[in-house]
Scaffold this active site. Structure first.
Site, PDB file in Angstrom:
ATOM      1  N   GLY A  30      19.073  66.904 -33.148  1.00  0.00           N
ATOM      2  CA  GLY A  30      19.857  67.077 -34.365  1.00  0.00           C
ATOM      3  C   GLY A  30      20.089  68.544 -34.681  1.00  0.00           C
ATOM      4  O   GLY A  30      20.153  69.399 -33.794  1.00  0.00           O
ATOM      5  N   CYS A  31      20.164  68.850 -35.970  1.00  0.00           N
ATOM      6  CA  CYS A  31      20.695  70.137 -36.421  1.00  0.00           C
ATOM      7  C   CYS A  31      19.795  71.338 -36.151  1.00  0.00           C
ATOM      8  O   CYS A  31      20.252  72.466 -36.305  1.00  0.00           O
ATOM      9  CB  CYS A  31      21.032  70.060 -37.909  1.00  0.00           C
ATOM     10  SG  CYS A  31      22.373  68.911 -38.297  1.00  0.00           S
ATOM     11  N   TYR A  32      18.538  71.136 -35.785  1.00  0.00           N
ATOM     12  CA  TYR A  32      17.717  72.302 -35.444  1.00  0.00           C
ATOM     13  C   TYR A  32      17.760  72.619 -33.948  1.00  0.00           C
ATOM     14  O   TYR A  32      17.129  73.578 -33.485  1.00  0.00           O
ATOM     15  CB  TYR A  32      16.274  72.121 -35.919  1.00  0.00           C
ATOM     16  CG  TYR A  32      15.472  71.028 -35.229  1.00  0.00           C
ATOM     17  CD1 TYR A  32      14.835  71.260 -34.017  1.00  0.00           C
ATOM     18  CD2 TYR A  32      15.318  69.767 -35.813  1.00  0.00           C
ATOM     19  CE1 TYR A  32      14.090  70.269 -33.391  1.00  0.00           C
ATOM     20  CE2 TYR A  32      14.571  68.769 -35.197  1.00  0.00           C
ATOM     21  CZ  TYR A  32      13.956  69.033 -33.988  1.00  0.00           C
ATOM     22  OH  TYR A  32      13.213  68.059 -33.372  1.00  0.00           O
TER      23      TYR A  32
END
EC number: 2.3.1.-
Length: 385
Positions: free
Chosen positions: A156-158
């Site tokens: 995901g976003c990390y």
């Protein structure tokens, strides 16, 4: 064994980005979304969605999924039907292709033969398959069959911070290594029709876009062949924020990727980010957060606003994050690398003394499921005019 390790820190040597050609204008998206999902009768929900889009501070997004795809796969516009196979059939092909486009741009900027690439790291939350997107991307690029690959799904976003952390470790522990690290997400995995009982879905439909970003990472740049560092990767860290379980998540179901986003996420990040900064910068002797440059994943406007307020940051610290959010939306893992690219380009265009907006030291932050925070302490390099 030290002769097998590189001397000095790893650096980002090149950056490439790519987006699908299809562009959706945010002001027009509520009408488009409710029309193509045959939901125009849900007038009150449409107005709620319009307000979410208006507050997003997003101007446009690149989206692979167009009306032609929806006509070919009409069940994708329904809210809760079995469409995982259709989504995966698309994404297994398209994710490596878009990733390849970003890689090709990074390799071109790097200016070295692709035979010098020793390692490939690929991350995506859009699809999962065997062999993975790393394999297909390597084949599309024509990389050596002996290139050492790492595939990471569902970060995901990390994920942008994660690929830099792993690329740094590989480059510094393998003398002469050149690591191609790529992030790619295409949100066809979560496009679905609206539901009165699923407001989190509306947030996802309003903010997510499609994109890929790639970097070449290596230690001891060889300036004799034209290698030039853009940023040094000084140190890395990852942490799970306290009392944050369940606040950001994604679940692969028969209807696709089901997205969770709790309203407390901006507060949780802003309340905990200074601890991350203190741990990272105390060894360097820095405690003024306005004296560093920021490469921050723009998960949404509220996150940037809350962090800016909590740390008393000057309004220009997130100018690159806000620009990327406005022009592309949240592209998950690749977004923070888009911000890095924007920062170094703007620094050059504005005549700054370094690739970091004129500052020597900076920080890269990624925020994602867990709630997980990935951070990288970054050092800029002087710009030669």
């Amino acid at each position: 064994m030290n002769h097998l390790r590189a001397e000095g820190p790893a650096s980002v040597l090149a950056i490439g980005t790519a987006n699908p050609e299809n562009i959706l204008i945010q002001d027009e998206f509520p009408d488009y979304y409710f029309r193509v999902t045959k939901s125009e009768h849900m007038t009150q929900l449409k107005e709620k969605f319009r307000k979410i889009c208006d507050k997003s501070m997003i101007r446009k997004r690149n989206i692979f999924l167009n009306e032609e795809h929806l006509k070919q796969n009409p069940k994708l516009v329904e809210h809760d039907v079995q469409t995982l196979d259709a989504r995966q059939d698309m994404l297994v092909v398209e994710v490596p292709k878009l990733g390849k486009d970003a890689c090709a741009k990074a390799i071109k900027e790097w200016g070295q033969p692709k035979s010098k690439i020793t390692h490939l790291i690929f991350t995506s939350a859009s699809t999962t398959d065997m062999p993975g997107a790393d394999y297909h991307c390597a084949k599309l690029l024509g990389l050596s069959p002996s290139v050492k690959r790492v595939m990471m799904y569902q970060l995901g976003c990390y994920g942008g911070g994660t690929v830099l952390r792993i690329a740094k470790d590989i480059a510094e522990n393998n003398k002469g290594a050149r690591v191609l690290a790529v992030c790619c997400d295409i949100m066809a995995c979560l496009f679905r029709g609206p539901s009165d009982s699923d407001l989190e879905l509306l947030v996802g439909q309003a903010i997510f876009g499609d994109g890929a970003a790639a970097v070449i990472v290596g230690a001891e740049p060889d300036e004799s062949v034209g290698e030039r560092p853009i940023f040094e990767l000084v140190s890395t860290g990852q942490t799970i924020l306290p009392n944050s379980e369940g606040t950001i998540g994604g679940h692969i179901r028969e209807a696709g990727l089901i997205f969770d986003l709790h309203k407390d996420v901006p507060m949780l990040i802003s309340n905990n980010i200074e601890k991350c900064l203190i741990e990272a910068f105390t060894p360097i002797g820095i405690s003024d957060w306005n004296s560093i440059f920021w490469i921050t994943h723009p998960g949404g406007k509220a996150i940037l606003d809350k962090v800016e307020e909590k740390l008393h940051l000057k309004s220009d610290k997130f100018v690159d994050s806000r620009h990327v959010l406005s022009e592309h939306g949240n592209m998950s893992s690749s977004t923070v690398l888009f911000v890095m690219d924007e920062l170094r380009k703007r620094s050059l265009e504005e005549g700054k003394s370094t690739t970091g907006d004129g500052f020597e030291w900076g920080v890269l932050f990624g925020f994602g499921p867990g709630l997980t925070v990935e951070r990288v302490v970054v050092r800029s390099v002087p710009i030669k005019y």
